[in-house]
Design an enzyme around this catalytic site. Structure first.
Site, PDB file in Angstrom:
ATOM      1  CB  ILE A 275      -0.970  -0.005   1.199  1.00  0.00           C
ATOM      2  CG1 ILE A 275      -1.914  -1.219   1.122  1.00  0.00           C
ATOM      3  CG2 ILE A 275      -1.773   1.293   1.242  1.00  0.00           C
ATOM      4  CD1 ILE A 275      -2.746  -1.290  -0.162  1.00  0.00           C
TER       5      ILE A 275
ATOM      6  CB  SER B 213     -10.277  -2.723   5.465  1.00  0.00           C
ATOM      7  OG  SER B 213     -11.660  -3.008   5.262  1.00  0.00           O
ATOM      8  CB  CYS B 214      -9.141  -2.875   0.369  1.00  0.00           C
ATOM      9  SG  CYS B 214      -8.846  -4.546   1.008  1.00  0.00           S
TER      10      CYS B 214
ATOM     11  CB  THR C 235      -3.075  -9.843   2.136  1.00  0.00           C
ATOM     12  OG1 THR C 235      -3.493 -10.684   3.215  1.00  0.00           O
ATOM     13  CG2 THR C 235      -4.298  -9.298   1.414  1.00  0.00           C
ATOM     14  CG  ASN C 236       1.947  -8.184   3.312  1.00  0.00           C
ATOM     15  OD1 ASN C 236       1.014  -8.152   4.096  1.00  0.00           O
ATOM     16  ND2 ASN C 236       2.706  -7.135   3.052  1.00  0.00           N
TER      17      ASN C 236
ATOM     18  CB  THR D  75     -13.852  -9.794   6.538  1.00  0.00           C
ATOM     19  OG1 THR D  75     -13.692  -8.430   6.119  1.00  0.00           O
ATOM     20  CG2 THR D  75     -15.338 -10.104   6.610  1.00  0.00           C
TER      21      THR D  75
END
EC number: 1.2.1.12
Length: 341
Positions: free
Chosen positions: A13, A152-153, A183-184, A211
């Site tokens: 990001i 968040s996205c 994601t990482n 989530t």
């Protein structure tokens, strides 16, 4: 007058925010705090496996980066309180590390001299205002808050979608599933993780997990508190995600009326409606928060509605970070202008 920003963290990001901010005339990227040498950072900004080659040339220089005639100072300190934000006259410190998402930690940037802080993730507590463009950005308050969260996205995708549906038809309740690219914080091969499902190789499985989007949604859309719940499915693709939202509405509708509500929402740059039969890769580097898949909209029994909304969880979200930073900067400039007059 442009707003001086600093970016803390050069992960996925942080680098996307930098790419976008460098092309925003209202923002002046003054400094970056990252633990890597200039050569590494410049290379990863210029060349990106997911989003391609950058259209500007970022060059490494001693203790910094150079883009054309513009120089960016590079510092490396893991304690934000030690950063030279006062010396550099930083208006907004954008924290993209994910390590300071509690207000009590993010305040370190204020102590270092930044006027405001913008977190690139949901706040975990403290005196922080969560802001989602197209949902509650008209309530952004620089007088009451020094620290802001861009959520968040997924919240940036579901927020505008839920707001349109609730405003037009009324949401009784609903369930959402985000089908999310890896994601990482996941593992390439099996390794320990506090979430035992995320401990498994992200390249081999569809991974059910939690989530925070539904929880965060109540902060920006309090009228929907207790009405939406959800989960995530992490899938082995590198980018682009979708929200599958199923809601019961107060009014009876048709699929055409639902799609038309999004078309007429007046949220250009936030919500897009796509009528072509596309797949996830087609939305890579799409700057919108939510792209409604019009062909997938369904209605059952008049008031049970399914909506599919795509989103680039990196690029779309990073565009919103820059948008919120620009909005905070404009409010700061307006305040300073009034104070000077």
């Amino acid at each position: 007058m442009s707003t001086n920003i600093a970016i803390n963290g050069m992960g996925r990001i942080g680098r996307m925010v930098l790419r976008i901010a460098l092309q925003n005339k209202n923002l002046n990227v003054v400094a970056i705090n990252a633990s890597y040498p200039p050569e590494t950072i410049a290379h990863l900004i210029n060349y990106d496996t997911t989003h391609g080659k950058y259209n500007l040339k970022v060059e490494p220089i001693e203790n910094g980066l150079q883009v054309g005639d513009h120089k960016i100072k590079l510092v490396a300190d893991r304690n934000p309180e030690n950063l030279p934000w006062k010396e550099l006259d930083i208006d907004i410190a954008i924290d993209a590390t994910g390590k300071f998402n509690h207000g009590d930690k993010a305040i370190a940037h204020i102590k270092a001299g930044a006027k405001k802080v913008l977190l690139t993730g949901p706040s975990k507590g403290g005196h922080v205002q969560m802001v989602v463009k197209g949902v509650n950005d008209n309530q952004l308050d620089i007088e009451a808050f020094d620290i802001f969260s861009n959520a968040s996205c997924t919240t940036n995708c579901i927020g505008p979608v839920a707001k349109v549906l609730n405003n037009q038809f009324g949401i009784v309740n609903g369930l959402m599933t985000t089908v999310h690219a890896i994601t990482n914080d996941q593992k390439n091969i099996d390794n320990p993780h506090k979430d035992l499902r995320r401990a498994r190789s992200c390249n081999e499985s569809i991974i059910p997990t939690s989530t925070g989007a539904a929880k965060a949604l109540k902060e920006v859309l309090p009228e929907l508190e207790g009405k939406l719940h959800g989960m995530a499915l992490r899938v082995p693709t590198k980018n682009v995600s979708l929200v599958d939202l199923v809601v019961d509405l107060e009014k009876e509708v048709t699929a055409e009326e639902v799609n038309q509500a999004f078309e007429n929402a007046g949220l250009e740059g936030i919500i897009e409606v796509e009528h072509q039969p596309l797949v996830s890769v087609d939305f890579n580097t799409n700057p919108n928060s939510a792209i409604i898949d019009a062909k997938s909209t369904m209605v059952m029994s008049g008031n049970k509605v399914k909506v599919i909304a795509w989103y680039d969880n990196e690029w779309g979200y990073s565009n919103r970070v820059v948008d919120v930073a620009e909005q905070i900067g404009a409010l700061l400039t307006s305040k300073e202008t009034v104070s000077a007059s």
